[in-house]
Design a protein around this motif. Sequence first.
Motif, PDB file in Angstrom:
ATOM      1  N   SER A 208       0.851  -1.184   0.000  1.00 56.81           N
ATOM      2  CA  SER A 208       0.000   0.000   0.000  1.00 56.81           C
ATOM      3  C   SER A 208       0.889   1.237   0.000  1.00 56.81           C
ATOM      4  CB  SER A 208      -0.893   0.003   1.246  1.00 56.81           C
ATOM      5  OG  SER A 208      -0.102   0.002   2.415  1.00 56.81           O
ATOM      6  N   ARG A 209       0.280   2.349  -0.359  1.00 58.91           N
ATOM      7  CA  ARG A 209       1.071   3.583  -0.397  1.00 58.91           C
ATOM      8  C   ARG A 209       1.054   4.260   0.954  1.00 58.91           C
ATOM      9  NH1 ARG A 209       2.786   5.393  -5.029  1.00 58.91           N
ATOM     10  NH2 ARG A 209       3.130   7.430  -4.102  1.00 58.91           N
ATOM     11  N   LEU A 210       2.164   4.889   1.274  1.00 59.76           N
ATOM     12  CA  LEU A 210       2.229   5.668   2.500  1.00 59.76           C
ATOM     13  C   LEU A 210       1.854   7.106   2.182  1.00 59.76           C
ATOM     14  CD1 LEU A 210       5.623   4.291   3.731  1.00 59.76           C
ATOM     15  CD2 LEU A 210       3.509   4.165   5.043  1.00 59.76           C
ATOM     16  N   ASP A 211       1.359   7.818   3.197  1.00 58.16           N
ATOM     17  CA  ASP A 211       1.089   9.234   2.997  1.00 58.16           C
ATOM     18  C   ASP A 211       2.378  10.002   3.200  1.00 58.16           C
ATOM     19  OD1 ASP A 211      -1.716   8.988   2.632  1.00 58.16           O
ATOM     20  OD2 ASP A 211      -1.848   8.547   4.773  1.00 58.16           O
ATOM     21  N   ALA A 212       3.143  10.092   2.144  1.00 58.05           N
ATOM     22  CA  ALA A 212       4.416  10.788   2.268  1.00 58.05           C
ATOM     23  C   ALA A 212       4.184  12.289   2.306  1.00 58.05           C
ATOM     24  CB  ALA A 212       5.313  10.429   1.089  1.00 58.05           C
ATOM     25  N   ILE A 213       5.073  12.995   2.987  1.00 60.10           N
ATOM     26  CA  ILE A 213       5.036  14.450   2.949  1.00 60.10           C
ATOM     27  C   ILE A 213       5.902  14.876   1.773  1.00 60.10           C
ATOM     28  CG2 ILE A 213       5.364  16.552   4.287  1.00 60.10           C
ATOM     29  CD1 ILE A 213       5.551  14.897   6.782  1.00 60.10           C
ATOM     30  N   VAL A 214       5.409  15.806   0.978  1.00 56.62           N
ATOM     31  CA  VAL A 214       6.236  16.237  -0.159  1.00 56.62           C
ATOM     32  C   VAL A 214       7.450  16.987   0.373  1.00 56.62           C
ATOM     33  CG1 VAL A 214       4.330  16.404  -1.774  1.00 56.62           C
ATOM     34  CG2 VAL A 214       4.958  18.394  -0.408  1.00 56.62           C
ATOM     35  N   GLY A 215       8.474  17.028  -0.455  1.00 59.51           N
ATOM     36  CA  GLY A 215       9.662  17.797  -0.095  1.00 59.51           C
ATOM     37  C   GLY A 215      10.428  17.189   1.044  1.00 59.51           C
ATOM     38  N   ARG A 216      11.311  17.989   1.601  1.00 53.72           N
ATOM     39  CA  ARG A 216      12.085  17.490   2.721  1.00 53.72           C
ATOM     40  C   ARG A 216      12.184  18.597   3.759  1.00 53.72           C
ATOM     41  NH1 ARG A 216      17.968  18.979   2.152  1.00 53.72           N
ATOM     42  NH2 ARG A 216      18.058  20.241   0.286  1.00 53.72           N
ATOM     43  N   PRO A 217      12.581  18.251   4.990  1.00 52.63           N
ATOM     44  CA  PRO A 217      12.678  19.290   6.007  1.00 52.63           C
ATOM     45  C   PRO A 217      13.628  20.392   5.529  1.00 52.63           C
ATOM     46  CG  PRO A 217      13.063  17.113   6.955  1.00 52.63           C
ATOM     47  CD  PRO A 217      12.975  16.935   5.475  1.00 52.63           C
TER      48      PRO A 217
END
Lengths: 385, 252, 346
Positions: free
Chosen positions: A281-290
Motif C-alpha cells: 500500500s502507499r504511505l502518505d508521504a510528505i512532499v519535499g524534505r525538512p
Amino acid sequence: MSVAEPAIPSVPTHREALLDVGDLVTRFVTATGEVTPVDHVSLSLNRGRVLGIVGESGSGKTVLSRSIMGLLPTRSVSMTGSVLFKGEELVGRSRQDLSRLWGDEIAMVFQDPMTALNPVRTVGDQVAEAVTQHRSMTRRSARASVHDLLFDVGIPDPKRRALQYPHQLSGGMRQRVVIAMALAGRPSLLLADEPTTALDVTVQSQILDLLAQQRRLYSTAMILVTHDVAVAVKECDEIAVMYSGRIVEQAPASTLLAERVMPYTDALIRSIPTLDDVPHSRLDAIVGRPPGLADAPAGCRFHPRCCFAQDRCRIEEPPLAELSADHRFRCWFPLSANRGMALVEPSAAPSPLEDGSADTSGGVVRSAGAEGQPVEGRPAGEVNR
Amino acid sequence: MKPLRSMATRPVLTLAVLWVLLIAVLALLAPMLGLPDPKQFDSSATAQGPSLSHPFGTDPVGRDVFSGVIWGARVSLTVGAVSVAGGLVIGGLIGLTAGFFRGRVETVLMAFTDVMLAVPALILVVFIVALRGQSLANVLLAVLVVSVPAIARVSRAQTLVATQHDYVTAARAQGATNLRIMRREVLPNVIPPMLSFSFVAVAIVIAAEGGLAFLGLSVPSPAVTWGGLINAGRGDLDTTPQVALMPAATMF
Amino acid sequence: MSTVPNSAEHVPSADVDRASGAVVSVRGLEQRFKMRSGTVHAVSQVSFDIARRETLGLVGESGCGKSTTLKAMMRLSRPESGEVVVNGVDWLALSDRELRHCRPQMQMIFQDPIASLNPRRSVGDLVLEPLAIQGRGSRVEHRERSEQALTAVGLDPGDVWHRKPHEFSGGQCQRISIARALVGNPDVLLCDEVVSALDVSVQAQILNLLEDLRSSRNLTIAFVSHDLSVVHHVADRIAVMYLGRIVEIAPSGELYWRPAHPYTAALLAAIPEIDPSRRSRKAVVVRGEPPSPLDPPTGCRFHPRCPRAVDVCSTEVPVLQEAADGHFVACFRPLDDGWQSVDIST
C-alpha cells in the motif's frame, strides 16, 4: 578539589518547575551567515516528568537539548531568552560555572555510546570518575559504588566488566555504562539525545525500560530527544514536536495522537509505516524534505510541504495558540480532530517530488485531498531562496 | 573560489606554497634578472654583508650570494620536482596496486617498500651516487629511488581509504572491471591528497639534495646548488655567515 | 530446481516446489569471514526463493547476516558454497567475464545514499555508468535511457544531469542510486537498508517510489531492513534472520499475526507501537543481546536468549519446517498461537 558548599540547594524550596525555558533563541554564526536552529522555544518541565522532543533532521531538537545544558561552544553561538533550572538562570553563565551542574544536577546520555566513552580507559575507571567528580571518597568506596552502579544498570558481573575497555562491550552494554555514568551524580534532570538510535530494536526496548526504571527510582526528570514518534509516545508524559527550529505542537503524550491539530504532526505520524498496513500500500508521504537551517521559509515554516496551506500561511507565521491548557500548536488552519483523520486517504497519485531547497523542479507539487481530489498546488521552486 | 577559501583557512600552507612559487619563478627568470654571475669573482667586494647591490651579501671571494641562491634554485628545484614526479608515478602505482588488490600482491609490494624504507635514505643515496658517479642524472635517480617507498606507503593508505567507499562496491555491482574501478572510482580520489603530499615531498627532496651537496656528492661544480652553497659557506661561518645562512633560510 | 539435493542442512521442500516460478533462488548459501580472532559465520545455509514481482523482506538485528546475504548474492563477496540462481543461471558458478554480462539482471541499492555515489562525478555520468560498462548501444541511446531512468525516479534530467551528488539531499541521492540501478532494466533489485538513513517523511517517499517502480517494471525485490514495520509494509513474504540463519519465513500478515519463532515474537514485541491500545498484548522480552557471530551458540543459535528454550535447543540445530501453508519455522518449540503463548514470566 575541596568539598565546596553546593550553591544550588538540593532540596526544592518552591513549587516552581524544575526547568523553565522561556523564549530561547540559539543562533550560530557561520562563514555563510547566521542561522537560528532554535527559534523562540518555550517549555517547562516538572520534577520527575518526561518531555519528548520529536523532530526530523534539522528541526533543531539536538541543538535545543544542548542549549539547555549549555554544551554549545560559546565562541560562535549566541543565546538569548532564559533557561531557568531550579529557579536559577543558566543562559549567560560561564562554562566553568555550568560545569558544576553537569553530572550533579544535569546529565546527558548521547546517541553513540562509543564516542561518549574514552576508548583507552577501562569502563570502571570512567564510571569512577563520574562518581568522584563531585564528591571526595576513598578509592575503595569509589570502586564499590562503581560496581553498584554497573549492577543497577543491568550489567552482569560488574567486577569483571569494570576492568574492560569500551570496545570489549556490546553496543547495548556500552549505552548501559553511559547511563550509569549519567546517573552517578543522581542528577535531577537527564537529557537523552537519541539514546537508542544506534541500537538494535530488542536492545532498544531494554535500554528504554532501564531508563524508565532508573528514572522512577530517583524521580529524575528527563528530556528525551528522538526522531521516533512511537518511542516518544511510549516513554514520555508530554511531547513537543519541533520543525525548523520551532515547537509546532505540544501536548500530553496520551492525547497528542488523538487530538493532533497541526498538519505537520499529522503528516509525520501518517508517513510512518505500521504493522497494520497492507503490503504494497502507499504511505502518505510528505512532499519535499525538512528545510535546512539556512533556508527556512517565510511564514509558517511548514507551508511549502503542507497540503492545507493558504495564502496567509505563506506570509504570516502563526503564533503558538492554545487548544487547551496543556495543548499548544502553531497553525492558522488547524485540523479539527475528525477532519484530520478523514481528509487524506492513501492515493495512487504519482510519487511526489522531493522539491526541498535544491530546486530540482519548477513544476507543481500535487497532494491528494479528500477522495483523491487534488488540493491546490503551487510551484515548489519559488518557496526557497 | 574553492582554493581561495581553503587558503584563507590554512595560512601556513598558503605561505609555503607562495614561497615555493616565488622561488620557482625567480629561478626560471634567473637569466633575465640581470644578476651578477654567481661564479664571477669580484675582488672589490669580498665578504660583504647584505647591501643594495648584493641583497644577501657576498662570499669571501666576492661572489654574490643572492644570485647564487637563485641560480642554485634551478638545480635544486629540478631535482626536487623531477624526482618527486617520478616517485609519484612509480610509488603511486605500487601503492595503488597494493591497496586495491590487497592480499598477496599487497604483502609482496609492501615488504619490498618496507625493506627500502629500512635502509637509511642518505646511505642509499650516497651509495648510488658513489657507485654511478656524480651527475645530475644520477642525483635524480638516487633521490627518486629514495622517494618511491615513502610515496608508495602514502598512496597505499589513500587507496585503502578510497576503496572502502560504497560507490566502489556499487561500481563492482554494475560489473565494472578492476581496471575501470581503479581508473574511474579510486584514482580520482587518491590523486588530490597525493599532490598535496608531493609538495611536502619536494621540500624534503630539496633538503636531501642539500645534504648530498653538503657531502660533496651532488651535481659537480661549477654548477651551483643550495647544498653546494651551504657547503662552501660552512668554513667561513664566523666571518661571512650570510653565505651559508641565506641559502639555508631560503630552503626552509 | 528439482535437482537440488536435500543433503543441505535444511532446504524446505515446499520452497523447492515454488522454485519453478522463482526468478531468484538461493540454496545453501554459506559465507564465512576469516578474522584474526577466528571465523565469522556470517551466513549459514540460507535458502529461499523469490517469485516474479514478489518482494521478500529480510529482517534481523545487526550482525544477523541480512546485508551479507545480499552482498553474497551479488557476488560482491566470495561465498564459500551455495547457489544463487537468477533467471536460471547460477551466479556463483559463473566466470568473472560471464558474471559481468549477467550483472544487469540483478542490481543492488545501498544503505548510505551519499556514500554510494562517487562525489567527483556528475549525476548524468553516474547514472550512465552501468550502460557504459556494458558497452552495448550508442552514446546517444545511453543518454536517452539514463534520462528516462532519472525521470522515472522523479528527477528532472535536464536539471540534475551536470550536477554533483553533494548538491542533493539524502532522499534525492537515493533517487539517483535507484535510477542508476534501474537504468539497465534489471529483473531483480536488492535493497540494503535503503531508507534507514532517511528522515521519516522522506522515507515514505522512497518507499512509495520503490512500490511504483516494482509494479510498473515488474521488479522482483529482496528488501533488507532492521525495521520490521518498513519490511512489513513492502514485503509479500518475510524471512527473519538470526546470527546468520533464517529462523522463520512466512507471508507478511501471517508473520505478524502468528509468529511461530520466539525470536520473531520478541522482535515484533520490541517495536514501539504508536497506538497505545495495541501495546498491551505484547509482552515477550528477550534477555541480552545477540552473541558474537565469531562464536555462535551451538544448537539453535537463539537458545541462550530464548524464554522457551529446552535441552534439545542447545544441542541440535532446528531445521526449517512448514508450520502452516507457506509458513516455515526453525524451532523445536514454536509458538502455536502467536505471541499469546509466550511465557511471560521469564
